[in-house]
Design an enzyme around this catalytic site. Structure first.
Site, PDB file in Angstrom:
ATOM      1  CG  LEU A  59      17.593 -23.009  17.093  1.00 26.11           C
ATOM      2  CD1 LEU A  59      18.110 -24.216  17.665  1.00 26.11           C
ATOM      3  CD2 LEU A  59      17.384 -23.338  15.633  1.00 26.11           C
ATOM      4  CB  SER A 124      28.182 -30.595  27.649  1.00 24.31           C
ATOM      5  OG  SER A 124      29.039 -30.281  28.800  1.00 24.31           O
ATOM      6  CB  ALA A 125      32.176 -33.887  29.642  1.00 19.89           C
ATOM      7  CE1 TYR A 148      25.942 -25.714  27.958  1.00 19.03           C
ATOM      8  CE2 TYR A 148      27.561 -26.803  29.287  1.00 19.03           C
ATOM      9  CZ  TYR A 148      27.231 -26.822  28.018  1.00 19.03           C
ATOM     10  OH  TYR A 148      27.719 -27.301  26.994  1.00 19.03           O
ATOM     11  CE  LYS A 152      24.778 -28.213  25.433  1.00 17.88           C
ATOM     12  NZ  LYS A 152      24.343 -28.286  23.972  1.00 17.88           N
ATOM     13  CG  PHE A 177      35.364 -34.526  28.061  1.00 18.54           C
ATOM     14  CD1 PHE A 177      35.457 -34.931  29.302  1.00 18.54           C
ATOM     15  CD2 PHE A 177      34.600 -35.661  27.093  1.00 18.54           C
ATOM     16  CE1 PHE A 177      34.916 -35.978  29.980  1.00 18.54           C
ATOM     17  CE2 PHE A 177      33.975 -36.493  28.116  1.00 18.54           C
ATOM     18  CZ  PHE A 177      34.118 -36.720  29.413  1.00 18.54           C
ATOM     19  CG  ASN A 178      37.081 -28.730  29.342  1.00 20.18           C
ATOM     20  OD1 ASN A 178      36.707 -29.865  29.755  1.00 20.18           O
ATOM     21  ND2 ASN A 178      36.910 -27.953  29.865  1.00 20.18           N
ATOM     22  CG  ASN A 197      32.011 -16.987  30.362  1.00 17.87           C
ATOM     23  OD1 ASN A 197      31.847 -16.582  31.373  1.00 17.87           O
ATOM     24  ND2 ASN A 197      31.028 -16.988  29.360  1.00 17.87           N
ATOM     25  CG  ASN A 198      35.211 -21.631  27.866  1.00 16.77           C
ATOM     26  OD1 ASN A 198      34.481 -22.121  28.740  1.00 16.77           O
ATOM     27  ND2 ASN A 198      34.674 -21.702  26.398  1.00 16.77           N
ATOM     28  N   PRO A 292      30.440 -22.111  40.661  1.00 17.21           N
ATOM     29  CG  PRO A 292      28.658 -20.843  41.442  1.00 17.21           C
ATOM     30  CD  PRO A 292      29.789 -20.734  40.863  1.00 17.21           C
TER      31      PRO A 292
END
Length: 334
Positions: A59, A124-125, A148, A152, A177-178, A197-198, A292
């Site tokens: 983009l 994102s939440a 991050y 958003k 959420f997740n 990462n998740n 963090p």
């Protein structure tokens, strides 16, 4: 007319592309493949038995964006493209701000030039930061705790300002959420590059023997078992939510935010236990320091999406884990 899906080769983008194609939409996909694979798009074609146009581009490349809008009759955009790791964003914040914000500005400017003013935005939440109370409603105070999430939150404000300047725009801000799980075929799922990462991709790779053990980031949260609690949602439910939001932006002008979640929270250890039950696999765990920006508890109040979009999450945590494992088991050599 076609729907442009940015980041369409990614985890949520690919599952939403499947649902769009199955619902009869024509789509155009753009993805730079920085955290996804071209083979995922081939599998989307296999699942749906439909073809679509794909551009491998970023983009940040305004010229390619202009060419896409000049070459196709784009009716609306579902915008997933962006970097998404909380931990990584804390290490390289400038990269996140440049990529996520500049890319979206480029997209909106090209959309505006071509008279395309219908947008479903992947928020994102994390925009809620440390919630004052749970479940979290869309009216809760906003204040992201990591770069991050701040990208958003900034983009939501930019989109609000865009709508205020031109109320012909129709924008849905989806604060999900997740997402976990995978397409029930086992052909597409979350496929991160390197160490995941998740949580669930990490658990899946431990179960598959690709990783030795699950590292839990913090065991001292203010929760019953000391691990963070999140609202996990099946990626197919999430994809369906995007189609409901698309229906709204195609028929109504305005801008609104919607939580997409189940309204139920599970701790890290509860998810690990659910995965064990769903798969019969052993998941060794170890504890490390908190990341963090992570919060103790994050659970959605999904009432607004039910009332205004006619959407509700249908799949439970057991199905989420079963589908995630089917995807992992089918792709052990990828």
């Amino acid at each position: 007319m076609a729907i442009l899906v940015t980041g369409g080769a990614g985890y949520i983008g690919s599952h939403t592309s499947v649902q769009l194609l199955n619902a009869g939409y024509d789509i155009v996909v753009i993805d730079n493949l920085s955290n996804s694979k071209f083979s995922t798009l081939q599998r989307v074609r296999e699942i749906t038995d439909r073809d679509f146009t794909f551009y491998q581009a970023d983009l940040l490349d305004r010229e390619t964006l202009r060419n896409i809008f000049s070459s196709h009759r784009i009716e609306a955009v579902i915008h997933f493209a962006g970097l998404k790791s909380v931990g990584e964003s804390a290490r390289i914040p400038l990269h996140y701000y440049h990529n996520n914000i500049t890319g979206t500005l480029n997209l909106c400017e090209v959309m505006q030039k071509h008279g395309v003013k219908k947008l479903v935005f992947s928020s994102s939440a994390t925009v809620y930061g440390v919630p004052e109370q749970v479940p979290i409603t869309e009216e809760a105070a906003l204040g992201a705790t990591n770069p991050y999430g701040r990208t958003k939150l900034m983009l939501e404000q930019i989109l609000y300002d865009l709508w205020l300047s031109d109320t012909e725009w129709s924008i849905a801000l989806l604060r999900y959420f997740n997402p976990i799980g995978a397409h029930p075929s086992g052909k597409i799922g979350e496929d991160p590059r390197g160490i995941p990462n998740n949580l669930v991709p990490y658990v899946s790779q431990v179960a598959a023997g690709k990783l030795k053990e699950l590292s839990i980031f913090g065991g001292d949260y203010c929760t019953p078992d000391g691990t963070g609690i999140r609202d996990y949602i099946h990626v197919m439910d999430l994809a369906d939510g995007h189609l409901k939001a698309l229906d709204k932006v195609l028929t109504e002008a305005g801008i609104e935010a919607f939580n997409l979640g189940t309204g139920k929270g599970y701790s890290v250890l509860e998810v690990v236990d659910a995965f064990r039950k769903a798969t019969g696999k052993t998941i060794p765990v170890t504890y490390t320091t908190r990341r963090p920006g992570d919060v103790d508890v994050s659970i959605a109040a999904p009432d607004k999406a039910r009332e205004k979009l006619g959407w509700v999450a249908k799949r439970d945590i057991g199905v989420m884990c079963e589908d995630a494992w089917r995807w992992q088991a089918n792709n052990l050599t990828d």
